[in-house]
Design a protein around this motif. Structure first.
Motif: not given
Ligand SMILES: Nc1ncnc2c1ncn2[C@@H]1O[C@H](COP(=O)(O)OP(=O)(O)OP(=O)(O)O)[C@@H](O)[C@H]1O
Ligand SMILES: [Mg+2]
Ligand SMILES: [Zn+2]
Length: 507
Positions: A14-21
């Motif tokens: 499972t690939v989970e991507a998070f875009v944050g500061r």
């Protein structure tokens, strides 16, 4: 969802991507192997090249399950798509039930990727509906069935598919499955009646075979014709063998293997090359690429001793265990071994025309090389003479492979039926302890073999070998009971021993 391959098995990731500061960066967590760490350098240029936007922020990609080490460039595509989904450039709801696999180039092309077959098989098992694969691997992927295959040549295409703005083409028809005649035939072989027969017995019972003879006797020629008389691969066997070829990237552009594999590695091969290994990605070796087919070791005495000895494991277990940091991986390796060698360093010992010029000590060393654990696992050992002038010049009356193959197939069917309960397919795989139970010798054959034990000094192992081979000879003759003639023929395949030396004659 992506896939990683461990050994021959595909595992969903499972690939989970998070875009944050934070400063622009791409961090991959969740036990990524070296090949996946490399992906970080490829994915951003690929995304930008596809005319999409890379977030100028801190991107964290997590790969789950966390305890599974992920390797392989096939995760490039799902990671890129994961990031695009996290930034709203791909609708997330379209990703449900979809597996993606493929290596990306810096220019956003989806490149041919090893192991696609294993990934698709695992995707079907885990009940995914759709698999997005490199165009170059589409035919391979389509052989599995039970899942929609979407071939993409570029990241742009993959995104267009997920956005619903591009309709993928049908993948071409499954290339023909089943047996295809190899381009060599036993009809080409003149004379060598006994060697041809030994080849037939080897094919019928799955026995390993050693051919010893002077240069030009036709050893290599005979060995190359073994696949032409083997039964065709069943579909399951074709899938198994093809997965191994897919993992080393040998399947791209084609469907499943048609004919049984025939591998003939050069004698300079390393142990890792023969058995499998590698520093980051584990590759199956020649023994596994020969799975369900033939491994041919030409000029056996030239091979490295450690490589030869390492073959004991697959010969006994039908599999290779390759160790690596953090565990070991098993590759199937069930093959028929055929080996060829000269009888002595100069090659002419026992020759009818030329005389051997070898010194005794050289001969001793040479023969020692041929003894040992590998030879112990070779049921059929044969010395073959050079052709006589008469044979060379005479009419070519050798039987064609198709006719021999028909007998082999019938003999294999008898074995399959007999061993249905114990889960083996041929006589060669009969375990020592139960070989007697299944051999089915009649009274006369028992007595004949009893006498042979004394006269040729058969060891326990040698005895089992004779029983297995005699069983195959009887199966070729369509007989339920093993008779004297069958035992006599089986005993004749120990002859090469006497040529090679006393070291083995007691085994
Ligand atoms: N029985 C045969 N029938 C027809 N041709 C033969 C036969 N034996 C040998 N030849 C011819 O001789 C050539 C050499 O044979 P091959 O390479 O099989 O010999 P070899 O036993 O493997 O020798 P080496 O020990 O030198 O490897 C073949 O390509 C073939 O043309
Ligand atoms: Mg040869
Ligand atoms: Zn010699």
């Amino acid at each position: 969802m992506g896939m990683t391959v461990v050994g021959v098995g595909g595992w969903p990731v499972t690939v989970e991507a998070f875009v944050g500061r934070g400063l622009p960066s791409l961090i991959v967590t969740g036990l990524p192997g070296a090949t996946v760490q490399d992906a970080r350098e490829r994915i951003r240029p690929a995304v930008e090249h596809a005319g999409l936007e890379w977030p100028l922020r801190r991107v964290v990609v997590n790969l789950a399950p966390g305890n599974l080490r992920k390797d392989g460039a096939g995760l490039d595509l799902p990671i890129a798509v994961g990031v695009l989904a996290a930034t709203g450039q791909v609708p997330s709801n379209r990703l449900a039930g979809v597996v993606l696999a493929g290596e990306l180039s810096l220019r956003g092309e989806v490149l041919s990727t090893p192991g696609i077959l294993s990934m698709v098989i695992a995707a079907v098992r885990a009940r995914y509906r759709t698999v997005v694969v490199p165009e170059a691997n589409a035919v391979e992927a389509a052989q599995v069935g039970g899942i929609d295959v979407v071939p993409v040549a570029t990241l742009e295409r993959a995104v267009a598919y997920l956005r619903g703005t591009w309709e993928p083409p049908e993948v071409g028809p499954a290339t023909t499955d089943g047996w295809r005649a190899p381009d060599v035939d036993l009809a080409d072989v003149r004379g060598q009646v006994q060697a041809r027969r030994a080849l037939e017995v080897a094919a019928a019972g799955g026995h390993n075979l050693l051919l010893v003879g002077s240069p030009g006797a036709g050893k290599t020629m005979l060995a190359r014709r073994l696949p032409s008389i083997l039964p065709s691969l069943t579909r399951d066997e074709a899938l198994e063998a093809s997965q191994l070829h897919s993992i080393v990237g040998l399947l791209a552009g084609s469907g499943l293997l048609h004919a049984r594999p025939f591998r003939s590695p050069h004698h300079t091969i390393s142990t890792a090359g023969l058995l499998g290994g590698g520093s980051t990605l584990l590759r199956p070796g020649e023994a596994s690429l020969a799975h369900r087919g033939v491994l041919f070791l030409d000029e056996l005495t030239e091979f490295r001793r450690d490589a030869i000895e390492a073959l004991r494991q697959p010969l006994e277990d039908g599999a290779v265990v390759v160790a690596r940091a953090g565990g070991s991986v098993t590759f199937p390796a069930r093959f028929t071994l055929i080996a060829a060698a000269n009888p002595c360093p100069c090659g002419f010992r026992g020759d009818l025309v030329r005389t051997c010029t070898c010194r005794d000590d050289h001969l001793g060393r040479y023969r020692a090389k041929l003894s040992g654990p590998l030879l112990d696992r070779i049921d059929l050992r044969l010395s073959i003479p050079r052709l006589t002038k008469h044979e060379l010049l005479g009419a070519n009356d050798g039987e064609a492979s198709a006719a021999v193959r028909a007998r082999v197939v019938a003999a294999r069917e008898r074995q399959l039926e007999r061993y249905a309960d114990i889960g083996i397919t041929c006589n060669a795989h009969l375990p020592g302890p139960i070989v007697r139970r299944h051999a089915g010798l009649n009274g006369a054959a028992e007595r004949y073999l009893g006498r042979a034990v004394d006269t040729v000094a058969l060891s326990g192992r040698g005895f089992d070998r004779v029983l297995r081979v005699a069983r195959t000879v009887a199966d070729l003759a369509g007989c339920n009971r093993v008779d004297v003639d069958h035992v006599r023929e089986a005993l004749s395949y120990r002859e090469a021993l006497d040529e090679i030396g006393r070291v083995q004659s007691a085994s």
